[in-house]
Design an enzyme around this catalytic site. Structure first.
Site, PDB file in Angstrom:
ATOM      1  CE  LYS A 194      12.909 -13.139  -7.820  1.00  8.58           C
ATOM      2  NZ  LYS A 194      13.627 -12.505  -6.583  1.00  8.58           N
ATOM      3  CG  ASN A 226       0.247   2.195   3.783  1.00 10.45           C
ATOM      4  OD1 ASN A 226      -0.724   2.256   3.245  1.00 10.45           O
ATOM      5  ND2 ASN A 226       1.299   2.692   3.122  1.00 10.45           N
ATOM      6  N   GLY A 227      -1.040  -0.686   6.946  1.00  7.46           N
ATOM      7  CA  GLY A 227      -0.801  -1.367   8.166  1.00  7.46           C
ATOM      8  C   GLY A 227      -1.855  -2.317   8.521  1.00  7.46           C
ATOM      9  CE  LYS A 277      10.807  -4.253  -4.161  1.00  5.41           C
ATOM     10  NZ  LYS A 277      11.602  -5.483  -4.697  1.00  5.41           N
ATOM     11  CB  CYS A 317      -0.918   0.112   1.043  1.00  6.41           C
ATOM     12  SG  CYS A 317      -2.093  -1.423   1.230  1.00  6.41           S
ATOM     13  CD  GLU A 358       8.579 -12.804  -7.013  1.00  5.90           C
ATOM     14  OE1 GLU A 358       9.779 -13.194  -7.154  1.00  5.90           O
ATOM     15  OE2 GLU A 358       8.448 -11.443  -6.330  1.00  5.90           O
ATOM     16  CD  GLU A 372      15.708 -15.312  -5.712  1.00  2.74           C
ATOM     17  OE1 GLU A 372      14.763 -15.799  -4.869  1.00  2.74           O
ATOM     18  OE2 GLU A 372      15.447 -14.108  -6.216  1.00  2.74           O
ATOM     19  NE  ARG A 377       5.217   1.044   0.052  1.00  2.00           N
ATOM     20  CZ  ARG A 377       5.983   0.862   0.990  1.00  2.00           C
ATOM     21  NH1 ARG A 377       7.256   1.180   0.504  1.00  2.00           N
ATOM     22  NH2 ARG A 377       5.793   0.155   2.163  1.00  2.00           N
ATOM     23  CG  HIS A 403      15.936 -39.751  -2.203  1.00  2.00           C
ATOM     24  ND1 HIS A 403      16.397 -41.055  -1.794  1.00  2.00           N
ATOM     25  CD2 HIS A 403      17.320 -39.037  -2.176  1.00  2.00           C
ATOM     26  CE1 HIS A 403      17.570 -40.992  -1.753  1.00  2.00           C
ATOM     27  NE2 HIS A 403      18.281 -40.080  -1.867  1.00  2.00           N
ATOM     28  CD1 TRP A 432      -0.983  -6.670  -2.791  1.00  2.00           C
ATOM     29  CD2 TRP A 432      -1.277  -7.144  -0.690  1.00  2.00           C
ATOM     30  NE1 TRP A 432      -0.597  -7.797  -2.778  1.00  2.00           N
ATOM     31  CE2 TRP A 432      -1.007  -8.004  -1.335  1.00  2.00           C
ATOM     32  CE3 TRP A 432      -1.456  -7.032   0.737  1.00  2.00           C
ATOM     33  CZ2 TRP A 432      -0.738  -9.257  -0.790  1.00  2.00           C
ATOM     34  CZ3 TRP A 432      -1.456  -8.405   1.306  1.00  2.00           C
ATOM     35  CH2 TRP A 432      -0.979  -9.430   0.591  1.00  2.00           C
TER      36      TRP A 432
HETATM   37  C1  F6R Z   1      10.652 -12.119  -4.388  1.00  2.00           C
HETATM   38  C2  F6R Z   1      10.481 -10.946  -3.556  1.00  2.00           C
HETATM   39  C3  F6R Z   1      10.282 -11.456  -2.051  1.00  2.00           C
HETATM   40  C4  F6R Z   1      10.896 -10.744  -1.060  1.00  2.00           C
HETATM   41  C5  F6R Z   1      10.295 -10.906   0.188  1.00  2.00           C
HETATM   42  C6  F6R Z   1      11.161 -10.108   1.379  1.00  2.00           C
HETATM   43  O1  F6R Z   1      11.220 -11.627  -5.581  1.00  2.00           O
HETATM   44  O2  F6R Z   1      10.763  -9.825  -3.598  1.00  2.00           O
HETATM   45  O3  F6R Z   1      10.129 -12.539  -1.909  1.00  2.00           O
HETATM   46  O4  F6R Z   1      12.359 -10.908  -1.163  1.00  2.00           O
HETATM   47  O5  F6R Z   1       9.020 -10.370   0.345  1.00  2.00           O
HETATM   48  O6  F6R Z   1      11.328  -8.808   1.330  1.00  2.00           O
HETATM   49  P1  F6R Z   1      12.526  -7.848   2.015  1.00  2.00           P
HETATM   50  O7  F6R Z   1      13.807  -8.261   1.448  1.00  2.00           O
HETATM   51  O8  F6R Z   1      11.939  -6.240   1.573  1.00  2.00           O
HETATM   52  O9  F6R Z   1      12.151  -8.020   3.493  1.00  2.00           O
END
Ligand code: F6R
Length: 606
Positions: free
Chosen positions: A485, A100-101, A601, A2, A488, A481, A27, A504, A74
């Site tokens: 990616k 926010n929150g 984000k 948000c 996602e 990772e 966000r 296994h 969000w």
């Molecule tokens: C994946 C991604 C998320 C963040 C996770 C932690 O691409 O961006 O998995 O890595 O939400 O976020 P931070 O690093 O901001 O604590």
């Protein structure tokens, strides 16, 4: 998660607010809205959808007024429709809030409001705040700030809050508890926001609000204490602009060589073959006293922590591990006074990581941060640590921050190693390897740009319904990772397995329709990884090898090469083609690479 923007000043607020919202859209992008005060009246416009939809709604006639608040959401409480979009108002429409929150006692507050005859019009936890502020004003609060203080006294949870009152249109009141608020001090105007992105276009002189603060913001200044004085940030609006790149993900992938250079700057001590990490505030004796290291983070930050754990164990020869912060915080962990806990976070706001840090501090654990955003909640709560210096990340999928996490952990591991048994020669070898990394990343990016190497692989397998990502020991987190990616941003199902685990169970899924990406560093286990590839291909499974080794011709169906680096550092470099693979696949499938569905984000809620 948000975004909040507010404006007070001589300009028409709606334009500034809309511009701010587009910069904060990463966000949250479920719904958007704004409220503008004019002639003792507040006009609210909201819509489900994106900021662009709000812009369309306003058309050529945005509401007039020189102060206002706005929000991009969000959804947490209630679906992303217009009724649940912010700003929320009280029954009279006098007070508008953006929040926010999470209000944790929202049910109780909503119940009490209903019992007092208030009609609630949304399913959100936030709406209650508008009614509570209005009640406090009606109850005789002398100022809007006093009313906000009274309202928040009964609120449990986290907030970054901005409040507008029709009767005092020359001010907005902002409050913070666990969710960031930054005040941008312009020339005769003020921009408030949940994030620098919406502020730096107007000013670089800012004040970060501290938890517990409630402040009145007017065009000519701030009233109410701000514990943290004004600072000038070095981020500019170009850091939040595409600058010729097709999307922010492409931009942030391309920025990695410079991000690594910044992360390394001034930290490689070639004389003593060690790393200089002054932010840790630990002398050699304290470093020697560390008997264990535990990295805590979420999502990609957790996988980066796994890479860090591998580095610490190899170079310092002390036990190290990584754990999802959201698991750690809830399992009543035994806190070991001899363990160094490392809280890993790009945003520095992630709720689970912050809670893990707070739990550790309550139990007397030693916790440092590995954080990108300076001044963020986690960096402040930790007090000491390593800043990543990767520059702002806008794309929801984390790339350059993850890479600088790996780089920072390599330095931490060298530092911990050099107060133990890591030799000068090995220290130098690793410092040289780190210094060469930006060039190596440049080579990988240039090769893809010139020859479309990764793009061609992505095109070939973009329509696979599922993919395996396989890595062994130090490269197992690279595979995790890579899978993260891909799923996602492309929505292609992907599963990561340690190479040793394939036989296994998962091998049963290998068919000609199930490609496997195998991460193959040129290390002591090269032969074993070649064996893994042979096992997959023997079952008809296509293999994409990502490697810095010379592999036997024809071993894999496709090879993504990176320059040879020190084996310990290979996990950092081998992650780069996997970022490119995810992005190219997402582009090939027509996805919105910067704003994947259901995500946002900075996950500031549980
Ligand atoms: C994946 C991604 C998320 C963040 C996770 C932690 O691409 O961006 O998995 O890595 O939400 O976020 P931070 O690093 O901001 O604590």
């Amino acid at each position: 998660m948000c975004g909040i923007v507010g404006y007070v000043g001589p300009r028409e607020a709606a334009g500034v607010l809309l511009d701010g919202l587009s910069r904060l859209e990463y966000r949250g992008y479920d719904s958007a809205g704004l409220a503008v005060a004019h002639r003792r009246k507040v006009t609210v416009r909201r819509t489900a959808g994106r900021v662009e939809d709000l812009r369309t709604l306003l058309g050529d006639a945005p509401p007039p007024g020189r102060s206002g608040v706005a929000h991009t959401r969000w959804a947490t409480h209630g679906e992303p429709n217009e009724a649940n979009a912010h700003p929320h108002t009280d029954a009279s429409g006098r007070v508008a809030i953006v929040h926010n929150g999470i209000v944790e006692n929202a049910d109780a507050l909503r119940g009490a409001l209903t019992a007092r005859g208030v009609v609630l019009r949304s399913d959100t936890d936030s709406e209650a705040l508008a009614h509570l502020v209005a009640e406090a004003l009606d109850g005789g609060a002398a100022t809007l700030a006093d009313a906000v203080r009274t309202a928040l006294a009964g609120v449990e949870g986290t907030y970054g809050l901005a409040v507008l009152d029709a009767r005092t249109p020359d001010e907005i009141v902002v409050a913070r508890n666990g969710s960031p608020i930054v005040l941008g001090i312009g020339d005769g105007e003020m921009v408030v926001a949940s994030d620098l992105a919406a502020v730096v276009r107007h000013t670089q002189k800012v004040v970060f609000l501290d938890d517990g603060e409630i402040v009145t913001v007017r065009a000519d200044g701030i009233e109410g204490s701000t514990r943290i004085g004004p600072t000038t940030v070095d981020t500019g609006s170009e850091d939040y602009a595409l600058g010729g790149h097709p999307d922010f993900l492409a931009k942030e992938i391309a920025e990695q060589p410079d991000a690594i250079r910044r992360a390394l700057a001034g930290r490689l001590d070639t004389r003593f073959a060690t790393a200089r990490l002054g932010g840790l505030e630990m002398d050699p004796r304290e470093l020697r006293g560390v008997r264990r290291v535990l990295f805590l983070g979420c999502g990609s930050a957790y996988y980066a922590g796994e890479i860090g754990a591998g580095l610490v164990e190899q170079l310092a020869r002390i036990p190290a591990a990584a754990e999802p912060a959201g698991e750690f915080r809830h399992r009543n962990p035994v806190v070991d006074p001899d363990c160094l806990y490392v809280a890993v976070s790009q945003s520095g706001e992630t709720a689970d990581t912050l809670a893990a840090v707070q739990e550790l501090r309550r139990k007397g654990g030693r916790v440092i941060g590995a954080v990108n955003v300076i001044g963020s909640a986690i960096s402040r709560e930790c007090g000491t640590g390593v800043f990543l210096h990767s520059g702002p990340e806008v794309s929801v999928a984390s790339t350059k921050a993850v890479t600088t996490m790996g780089v920072s952990f390599a330095m931490l591991a060298v530092l911990l190693g050099r107060v133990r048994d890591l030799s000068v020669a090995d220290g130098r070898r690793l410092l040289d390897g780190l210094a060469a990394l930006p060039r190596h990343v440049e080579a990988v990016l240039a090769d893809d740009a010139a020859h479309g190497t990764v793009a061609a692989v992505a095109q070939r397998w973009a329509h696979a319904s599922s993919m395996f990502f396989v890595g062994r020991t130090r490269c197992s987190p690279v595979a995790r990772e890579g899978a993260q990616k891909l799923k996602e941003i492309s929505y292609c199902h992907a599963e990561a397995y340690p190479a040793s685990e394939l036989k296994h169970g998962p091998l049963a899924l290998v068919t000609p329709d199930m490609p496997s990406v195998v991460v193959v560093p040129d290390d002591e286990l090269l032969g074993k990884n070649v064996g893994t590839i042979e096992q997959i291909r023997a079952r008809g499974g296509p293999v994409i090898a990502v490697t810095d080794a010379e592999l036997p011709a024809g071993l894999a169906d496709a090879v993504l090469r990176v320059p040879r680096t020190e084996p310990e550092l290979a996990p950092i470099l081998l992650g780069i083609p996997l970022q490119l693979l995810a992005r190219h696949t997402a582009v090939a499938l027509g996805r919105d690479v910067d704003r994947p569905r259901n995500l946002a984000k900075s996950v500031t809620v549980e």
